[in-house]
Scaffold this motif. Structure first.
Motif: not given
Length: 265
Positions: A51-76
């Protein structure tokens, strides 16, 4: 022992005779008992928010991992809902897609009889908390942790968490996954208590989030340097930024490590 997935662990028919399937399927039309997903397969890692005084900031990366494999790199994994709310989801990607469809249906239903009031963050969080708790009570949970951020009915910053058990809580800084261990200490140096929110501007909040995304990329093996970031304020509404990079040439320091590559110790 039988090794067929639907007969796993049963005594051999040759030794004890054929298994009576009518016992297991009494009152059911299907050929085998109903089974629910009990282990995530493709997963997304941390979602972090402040939070900040006027709103919020939120973030997440775009990786979908198939176990330990970095399989999908465009997951929103960030989903704007209404004019002043966003939902960030980590955990199982298939359940994430299900939740996103629920949110779309909720938004469409709300817009059918639009009366000038849009969905806000508290309404969405309460809805998701009921959904998650209902699925948990059916012993078929949605394997996700969720952060809902935005503005409440009075226009003040709103940030709240809910997980697969229906557990919910609020704080000025929130994180899921490894972010709860690696990012929260950094964010709490900026905002520790609710009273500190009024002292923080948007630029400070964004810089803290960007620093956390860089740390997560270095320290969390299931993360990616490409991420999405959403800023929500009363003045500008939802500002969605995609394809951001944690840092260019992130591993350039590796060439100076003795024993790395062709270097001799």
């Amino acid at each position: 022992m039988e090794h067929d997935p639907f007969r796993w662990g049963r005594p051999s028919d040759q030794a004890y005779g054929e298994y009576n399937n009518s016992i297991a399927h009494a009152g059911q039309q299907q050929s085998f008992p109903k089974m629910n997903t009990q282990q995530p397969i493709v997963t997304g890692t941390s979602v972090i928010a402040i939070k900040f005084k006027d709103g919020i900031v939120i973030a997440a990366d775009n990786l979908g991992s198939y176990g330990s494999l970095a399989r999908f790199t465009d997951v929103e994994r960030l989903f704007p809902v209404g004019d002043h709310a966003v939902v960030g989801i980590s955990g199982d990607i298939s359940d994430l897609q299900y939740v996103s469809r629920l949110l779309e249906d909720l938004e469409i239903e709300n817009n059918y009889d639009y009366d000038g009031h849009s969905l806000r963050a508290p309404h969405i969080h309460e809805y998701l908390q009921k959904v998650f708790y209902h699925r948990r009570s059916k012993m078929d949970p949605l394997w996700n942790s969720t952060i809902v951020g935005g503005l409440d009915d009075s226009g003040k910053p709103f940030l709240k968490y809910v997980d697969l058990l229906g557990v919910q809580y609020s704080a000025p800084t929130l994180a899921t996954g490894f972010g709860a261990y690696l990012a929260l200490p950094i964010l709490r140096k900026v905002v520790f208590e609710e009273k500190d929110v009024e002292k923080i501007d948007e630029e400070t909040a964004r810089n803290a989030i960007k620093e956390c995304m860089k740390v997560l990329f270095y320290r969390d093996a299931r993360s990616l340097d490409k991420y999405s970031l959403i800023t929500i304020t009363k003045k500008n509404g939802v500002v969605f930024e995609k394809g951001l990079k944690s840092e260019e040439q992130s591993w350039r320091f590796a060439k100076d490590i003795k024993g790395y590559g062709t270097q001799k110790v």
